[in-house]
Design a protein around this motif. Structure first.
Motif, PDB file in Angstrom:
ATOM      1  N   VAL A 247      -8.936 -20.535  33.073  1.00 35.79           N
ATOM      2  CA  VAL A 247      -8.358 -19.426  32.313  1.00 35.79           C
ATOM      3  C   VAL A 247      -9.044 -19.276  30.957  1.00 35.79           C
ATOM      4  O   VAL A 247      -8.615 -18.491  30.114  1.00 35.79           O
ATOM      5  CB  VAL A 247      -6.835 -19.604  32.096  1.00 35.79           C
ATOM      6  CG1 VAL A 247      -6.104 -19.506  33.407  1.00 35.79           C
ATOM      7  CG2 VAL A 247      -6.537 -20.932  31.410  1.00 35.79           C
ATOM      8  N   ASP A 248     -10.111 -20.042  30.748  1.00 38.26           N
ATOM      9  CA  ASP A 248     -10.883 -19.930  29.523  1.00 38.26           C
ATOM     10  C   ASP A 248     -11.345 -18.476  29.334  1.00 38.26           C
ATOM     11  O   ASP A 248     -11.748 -17.832  30.298  1.00 38.26           O
ATOM     12  CB  ASP A 248     -12.113 -20.845  29.651  1.00 38.26           C
ATOM     13  CG  ASP A 248     -12.844 -20.996  28.344  1.00 38.26           C
ATOM     14  OD1 ASP A 248     -12.753 -22.077  27.759  1.00 38.26           O
ATOM     15  OD2 ASP A 248     -13.515 -20.029  27.921  1.00 38.26           O
ATOM     16  N   PRO A 249     -11.254 -17.940  28.106  1.00 38.08           N
ATOM     17  CA  PRO A 249     -11.687 -16.551  27.875  1.00 38.08           C
ATOM     18  C   PRO A 249     -13.132 -16.288  28.330  1.00 38.08           C
ATOM     19  O   PRO A 249     -13.483 -15.144  28.618  1.00 38.08           O
ATOM     20  CB  PRO A 249     -11.556 -16.391  26.360  1.00 38.08           C
ATOM     21  CG  PRO A 249     -10.527 -17.386  25.959  1.00 38.08           C
ATOM     22  CD  PRO A 249     -10.681 -18.551  26.890  1.00 38.08           C
ATOM     23  N   GLU A 250     -13.947 -17.336  28.408  1.00 40.90           N
ATOM     24  CA  GLU A 250     -15.306 -17.137  28.916  1.00 40.90           C
ATOM     25  C   GLU A 250     -15.307 -16.829  30.410  1.00 40.90           C
ATOM     26  O   GLU A 250     -16.230 -16.228  30.931  1.00 40.90           O
ATOM     27  CB  GLU A 250     -16.153 -18.386  28.661  1.00 40.90           C
ATOM     28  CG  GLU A 250     -16.684 -18.452  27.262  1.00 40.90           C
ATOM     29  CD  GLU A 250     -17.840 -19.434  27.130  1.00 40.90           C
ATOM     30  OE1 GLU A 250     -18.376 -19.868  28.174  1.00 40.90           O
ATOM     31  OE2 GLU A 250     -18.182 -19.753  25.997  1.00 40.90           O
ATOM     32  N   ASP A 251     -14.264 -17.268  31.092  1.00 43.04           N
ATOM     33  CA  ASP A 251     -14.188 -17.063  32.537  1.00 43.04           C
ATOM     34  C   ASP A 251     -13.419 -15.803  32.910  1.00 43.04           C
ATOM     35  O   ASP A 251     -13.709 -15.175  33.922  1.00 43.04           O
ATOM     36  CB  ASP A 251     -13.529 -18.272  33.211  1.00 43.04           C
ATOM     37  CG  ASP A 251     -14.460 -19.469  33.263  1.00 43.04           C
ATOM     38  OD1 ASP A 251     -15.682 -19.253  33.192  1.00 43.04           O
ATOM     39  OD2 ASP A 251     -13.967 -20.602  33.356  1.00 43.04           O
ATOM     40  N   ILE A 252     -12.406 -15.486  32.096  1.00 37.85           N
ATOM     41  CA  ILE A 252     -11.594 -14.312  32.408  1.00 37.85           C
ATOM     42  C   ILE A 252     -11.083 -13.682  31.109  1.00 37.85           C
ATOM     43  O   ILE A 252     -10.599 -14.384  30.225  1.00 37.85           O
ATOM     44  CB  ILE A 252     -10.410 -14.711  33.361  1.00 37.85           C
ATOM     45  CG1 ILE A 252      -9.684 -13.470  33.873  1.00 37.85           C
ATOM     46  CG2 ILE A 252      -9.430 -15.670  32.720  1.00 37.85           C
ATOM     47  CD1 ILE A 252     -10.205 -13.009  35.205  1.00 37.85           C
ATOM     48  N   ALA A 253     -11.230 -12.360  31.011  1.00 32.52           N
ATOM     49  CA  ALA A 253     -10.794 -11.671  29.792  1.00 32.52           C
ATOM     50  C   ALA A 253      -9.309 -11.932  29.554  1.00 32.52           C
ATOM     51  O   ALA A 253      -8.517 -11.935  30.499  1.00 32.52           O
ATOM     52  CB  ALA A 253     -11.043 -10.175  29.924  1.00 32.52           C
ATOM     53  N   ILE A 254      -8.950 -12.147  28.297  1.00 32.69           N
ATOM     54  CA  ILE A 254      -7.561 -12.474  27.951  1.00 32.69           C
ATOM     55  C   ILE A 254      -6.607 -11.374  28.406  1.00 32.69           C
ATOM     56  O   ILE A 254      -5.533 -11.635  28.951  1.00 32.69           O
ATOM     57  CB  ILE A 254      -7.421 -12.713  26.426  1.00 32.69           C
ATOM     58  CG1 ILE A 254      -8.237 -13.941  26.039  1.00 32.69           C
ATOM     59  CG2 ILE A 254      -5.974 -12.898  26.035  1.00 32.69           C
ATOM     60  CD1 ILE A 254      -8.407 -14.148  24.547  1.00 32.69           C
TER      61      ILE A 254
ATOM     62  N   HIS B 127       1.560  -8.190  41.634  1.00 36.24           N
ATOM     63  CA  HIS B 127       0.440  -7.346  42.070  1.00 36.24           C
ATOM     64  C   HIS B 127      -0.914  -7.939  41.717  1.00 36.24           C
ATOM     65  O   HIS B 127      -1.925  -7.506  42.221  1.00 36.24           O
ATOM     66  CB  HIS B 127       0.550  -5.963  41.424  1.00 36.24           C
ATOM     67  CG  HIS B 127       1.520  -5.064  42.097  1.00 36.24           C
ATOM     68  ND1 HIS B 127       1.300  -4.560  43.359  1.00 36.24           N
ATOM     69  CD2 HIS B 127       2.721  -4.603  41.712  1.00 36.24           C
ATOM     70  CE1 HIS B 127       2.334  -3.807  43.699  1.00 36.24           C
ATOM     71  NE2 HIS B 127       3.220  -3.824  42.716  1.00 36.24           N
ATOM     72  N   ALA B 128      -0.916  -8.860  40.782  1.00 33.02           N
ATOM     73  CA  ALA B 128      -2.190  -9.429  40.353  1.00 33.02           C
ATOM     74  C   ALA B 128      -2.066 -10.937  40.195  1.00 33.02           C
ATOM     75  O   ALA B 128      -1.140 -11.425  39.551  1.00 33.02           O
ATOM     76  CB  ALA B 128      -2.614  -8.793  39.026  1.00 33.02           C
TER      77      ALA B 128
ATOM     78  N   ARG C  63      -6.206 -11.656  32.141  1.00 31.17           N
ATOM     79  CA  ARG C  63      -5.461 -12.862  32.458  1.00 31.17           C
ATOM     80  C   ARG C  63      -3.966 -12.662  32.206  1.00 31.17           C
ATOM     81  O   ARG C  63      -3.121 -13.113  32.973  1.00 31.17           O
ATOM     82  CB  ARG C  63      -5.994 -14.027  31.613  1.00 31.17           C
ATOM     83  CG  ARG C  63      -5.446 -15.394  31.990  1.00 31.17           C
ATOM     84  CD  ARG C  63      -4.613 -15.980  30.886  1.00 31.17           C
ATOM     85  NE  ARG C  63      -3.857 -17.141  31.287  1.00 31.17           N
ATOM     86  CZ  ARG C  63      -2.753 -17.108  32.032  1.00 31.17           C
ATOM     87  NH1 ARG C  63      -2.348 -15.971  32.550  1.00 31.17           N
ATOM     88  NH2 ARG C  63      -2.087 -18.201  32.295  1.00 31.17           N
ATOM     89  N   SER C  64      -3.627 -11.937  31.118  1.00 30.66           N
ATOM     90  CA  SER C  64      -2.226 -11.769  30.743  1.00 30.66           C
ATOM     91  C   SER C  64      -1.469 -10.914  31.759  1.00 30.66           C
ATOM     92  O   SER C  64      -0.248 -10.917  31.786  1.00 30.66           O
ATOM     93  CB  SER C  64      -2.128 -11.146  29.352  1.00 30.66           C
ATOM     94  OG  SER C  64      -2.561  -9.803  29.411  1.00 30.66           O
ATOM     95  N   ARG C  65      -2.185 -10.171  32.580  1.00 29.17           N
ATOM     96  CA  ARG C  65      -1.549  -9.322  33.588  1.00 29.17           C
ATOM     97  C   ARG C  65      -1.387 -10.035  34.926  1.00 29.17           C
ATOM     98  O   ARG C  65      -0.833  -9.481  35.860  1.00 29.17           O
ATOM     99  CB  ARG C  65      -2.384  -8.058  33.816  1.00 29.17           C
ATOM    100  CG  ARG C  65      -2.443  -7.163  32.622  1.00 29.17           C
ATOM    101  CD  ARG C  65      -1.150  -6.396  32.477  1.00 29.17           C
ATOM    102  NE  ARG C  65      -1.063  -5.745  31.179  1.00 29.17           N
ATOM    103  CZ  ARG C  65      -0.078  -4.936  30.839  1.00 29.17           C
ATOM    104  NH1 ARG C  65       0.880  -4.676  31.707  1.00 29.17           N
ATOM    105  NH2 ARG C  65      -0.057  -4.400  29.649  1.00 29.17           N
ATOM    106  N   CYS C  66      -1.953 -11.224  35.029  1.00 34.27           N
ATOM    107  CA  CYS C  66      -1.966 -11.916  36.319  1.00 34.27           C
ATOM    108  C   CYS C  66      -0.997 -13.081  36.341  1.00 34.27           C
ATOM    109  O   CYS C  66      -0.782 -13.737  35.332  1.00 34.27           O
ATOM    110  CB  CYS C  66      -3.359 -12.487  36.602  1.00 34.27           C
ATOM    111  SG  CYS C  66      -4.637 -11.268  36.809  1.00 34.27           S
TER     112      CYS C  66
END
Ligand SMILES: [Zn+2]
Length: 409
Positions: free
Chosen positions: A165-172, A42-43, A175-178
């Motif tokens: 996937v750097d935490p600066e680019d996407i919240a951890i 879904h993500a 990201r963990s749901r995708c």
């Protein structure tokens, strides 16, 4: 398959195969229950360096998910059916593209999107939301998105695009749901091929533009077709030389910043004018009778709001343009560093058309001075990202570069 939607991706065979397999898995699972690691999800998080085609990959995947053609007809992602063509054209009713207008995507905007996305699809197989530049989500917007991604409606798919996937680019947490797919920097050969086949450019121009584009497909296309883009690149690169000449350095700073601003104006002005005109027409319509006073009171606010968004969009365009120039400059110094350190032909240069100037610089400046120049450019990029005024940031960079190069002469 080459005539399908994925043909628009440049040099991304692995990602193409993965997305196609997922789209196949999704259509053989009518109940949408087979959301497994190897199949559909879904993500999705689609990452890749600028210009590698993140948002194109997302839209191609959306088309493949909505495609109504049979496997024998080139589906999924045939590129010819109504679902494919409307998705690619941005008019499919069940595919929403979220493109940040300014520097970030706010929480209100995201809540509204999440709400629409939670509806059942109208005509399509899925309700799809493509979030371009997910790295520009505000914290609130990311949280609003996270909530729905954690418990997604059965027929909704989110496609997030971010540089990495750097935490600066996407919240951890997000990201963990995708499920993650990573685009690579397309090789110059693949870019040149597209410029020749899709844009009808001659081999020499295509090869040159692909070689100096830094793996950015759109940039290669602009350099190949737009003389002003070529001029801007030259100006950025000439800063390497001019920084070492005190009498020229200040003018060079002004020129570089002004060029970025005018490029941004060119890119955004036309759209801004149309928007303002449309808004005025909309506000002007039915401006008599009951409720007019109330409408007028609201008008100034609405116009101000539009102006604010336009200003923010232009600031971003100008920052992007300046960043591009800085990357050119950093890779120019890198070419000199490589030329000084390694025998010719070991590494592929970023600016193969500047070999002589690069060699001259390498013969004057020692590797550690060139390294200092690269660091200065990177610090300038960081400063701009932290909202330091462009003239200050670029001025400081030119001062450091100038000193490093003068000392080396
Ligand atoms: Zn199709």
């Amino acid at each position: 398959m080459m005539s399908g939607v994925f043909a628009r991706l440049v040099g991304q065979q692995t990602v193409e195969a993965e997305l196609l397999a997922a789209a196949r898995a999704a259509r053989h699972d009518s109940a949408h229950s087979g959301m497994t690691a190897g199949g559909m999800s879904h993500a999705w998080l689609i990452t890749g360096p600028p210009g590698s085609g993140r948002s194109i990959a997302a839209v191609c995947f959306a088309a493949a998910l909505q495609c109504i053609a049979d496997d024998s007809d080139g589906g999924p992602g045939c590129g010819r059916c109504r679902a494919c063509t409307t998705t690619m054209a941005g008019t499919h009713a069940d595919v929403r593209r979220v493109v940040p207008e300014g520097l970030s995507i706010g929480v209100d905007e995201m809540r509204a999107i999440v709400q629409t996305a939670s509806r059942r699809p109208g005509t399509g197989r899925w309700q799809i939301v493509v979030v371009e530049d997910a790295d520009r989500l505000t914290e609130g917007a990311a949280n609003a998105l996270l909530k729905v991604v954690e418990e997604p409606p059965p027929s909704t798919v989110f496609l997030l695009c971010a540089p990495s996937v750097d935490p600066e680019d996407i919240a951890i947490t997000l990201r963990s749901r995708c499920r993650h797919v990573a685009l690579v920097t397309p090789p110059p050969e693949a870019i040149a091929q597209v410029l020749i086949e899709a844009d009808g450019l001659d081999r020499e121009t295509a090869d040159w533009a692909a070689a100096v584009s830094g793996g950015h497909v759109g940039r290669a296309r602009r350099l190949a077709t737009d003389p002003e883009a070529r001029q801007r690149r030259q100006r950025a690169l000439s800063l390497a030389r001019e920084a070492a000449t005190p009498s020229r350095a200040f003018t060079a700073v002004d020129e570089l910043v002004a060029a970025a601003e005018s490029e941004a104006r060119d890119l955004t002005l036309e759209r801004a004018e149309i928007e303002t005109e449309e808004l005025r027409t909309a506000l002007g319509a039915g401006g008599t009778g009951k409720g007019t006073a109330g409408t007028l009171r609201g008008t100034a606010g609405v116009i101000k709001d539009l102006e604010r968004r336009q200003k923010s969009r232009q600031t971003r365009a100008s920052r992007d343009a300046l960043d591009r120039a800085l990357i050119d400059l950093a890779t120019y110094f890198r070419d000199a560093l490589v030329a000084a350190a390694a025998p010719a032909g070991v590494a592929r240069p970023n600016h193969p058309d500047m070999t002589d100037a690069v060699a001259a610089m390498a013969s004057h400046a020692s590797p550690d001075r060139l390294l200092r120049c690269i660091e200065a450019v990177l610090e300038c990029r960081d400063a701009l990202a932290a909202n330091v005024k462009p003239r200050f940031a670029v001025g400081a960079m030119v001062a450091t570069v100038g000193q490093a190069l003068r000392d080396g002469l």
